[in-house]
Design an enzyme around this catalytic site. Structure first.
Site: not given
Ligand code: SAM
Ligand code: DTB
Ligand code: SF4
Length: 336
Positions: A195, A104, A135, A64, A67, A60, A267
């Protein structure tokens, strides 16, 4: 304060000092208030379960700091291309057989290209055809892309605020908090359920936690689903080795999320593999009513299904079935 004095309807004018006052309550008072709010809006013994699949892993472009999938961090994760449709359908069928009502699909993208989106749209159609809610979480979206996903019948889009606007730059430098808000607006405008939640244990302060929840609660419409993740520390990421969050502080944050967003599913997300049954029980008491189910999150471990089944049985919790998911909606869910 009596139960009758507690407002359990969504408000989007929460002031920071009100939220800080909730965090400062004695633990028992906070949990009582959260549980009272929870019971006004939901069946207290019912948990919604979703299963995750990483449809495109690693490499990616974002940085972040938590991550495993950022190309900037050397985490030893093997990159994978976008999965073929039949692998996705197979995984969704297995999730449905395991009892998940929502599937998801997550992709390690800064944003999808229109070509990528064509493929994801096919996946959404195929998973819906199995009778499951869908999702996806694909990074930033344009308004047009959000509308295309809505036309495909997508139920939810996950896009987390992750932390407070003030702490954001210490965790991610390749996009801004405002970028996140804009994607959420596109998703809302397209009529897809939002979400959105965040991560605890990044080294944020108590004020950052309060500010993150304030931003979530005060969105023009509260997210229908609010994932609260506990950092999963991945070797090779800048946040590996960060001091772990005190479990009581984590439970308090769940309770405040429940009070601020009374009709949202809160969640209990990443990090459950490192939580005791007792800590999870406190999170459910504080108003968490959804989990990710299945042995894997995206790239990291989640409790095995048999451990979760034993936990639910130990606590007398039932999981939402396709038929009672509809009842739950009638009970208290907010609109899109
Ligand atoms: N790339 C997309 C994005 O960032 O929106 C979608 C996938 S991303 C993995 C989805 C969310 O997972 C992140 O926003 C973050 O809240 C959570 N997450 C990622 N890595 C995590 C970790 N190591 N521990 C806890 N939560 C994590
Ligand atoms: C969310 O808030 N948590 C999920 C989901 N949304 C996509 C992802 C958790 C990822 C945990 C780290 C990993 O497995 O890579
Ligand atoms: Fe990429 Fe999402 Fe991971 Fe950030 S959290 S590096 S955007 S996959």
């Amino acid at each position: 304060m009596t139960a009758a004095a507690i407002c359990t309807k969504p408000r989007n004018d929460w002031a920071l000092d009100e939220i800080q006052a909730l965090f400062a309550l004695p633990f028992n008072d906070l949990l009582w208030r959260a549980q009272t709010t929870h019971r006004e809006n939901f069946d207290p013994n019912l948990v919604q379960i979703s299963t995750l699949l990483s449809i495109k892993t690693g490499g990616c472009a974002e940085d972040c700091a938590y991550c495993s999938q950022s190309a900037r961090h050397d985490t030893g994760l093997e990159r994978e291309r976008l999965l073929p449709l039949d692998s996705v359908v197979e995984a969704a069928q297995a999730a449905r057989a395991g009892g998940a009502t929502r599937f998801c699909m997550g992709a390690a993208w800064r944003n999808p290209t229109d070509k990528n989106l064509d493929r994801v749209i096919e996946m959404v159609g195929a998973v819906r055809a199995l009778g499951m809610e869908t999702c996806v979480t694909l990074g930033m979206l344009s308004g047009d892309q959000a509308r295309r996903l809505a036309d495909a019948g997508l139920d939810y889009y996950n896009h987390n605020l992750d932390t407070s606007p003030e702490f954001y730059g210490a965790v991610i430098t390749t996009r801004t908090f405002q970028d996140r808000l804009e994607t959420l607006q596109h998703v809302r405008d397209a009529g897809i359920h939002v979400c959105s939640g965040g991560i605890l244990g990044l080294g944020e302060s108590l004020v950052d936690r309060a500010r993150m929840l304030q931003e979530l609660a005060n969105l023009p419409r509260q997210p229908k689903s609010v994932p609260i993740n506990m950092l999963v520390q991945v070797e090779g990421t800048p946040l590996h080795g960060t001091a772990r969050i005190d479990p009581v502080a984590f439970v308090r944050t769940i309770a405040v999320a429940r009070i601020l967003m009374p009709q949202s599913h809160v969640r209990l997300s990443a990090g459950r593999d490192d939580m005791s049954d007792e800590m999870q029980a406190l999170c459910f008491l504080a108003g968490a009513n959804s989990v990710f189910y299945g042995e894997r999150l995206l790239t990291t471990d989640n409790p095995a299904a048999d451990r979760d089944r034993a936990l639910f049985q130990r606590l007398g919790l039932r999981t939402e079935q396709p038929d009672n998911a509809a009842d739950q909606k009638a009970h208290g869910a907010s609109g899109r």
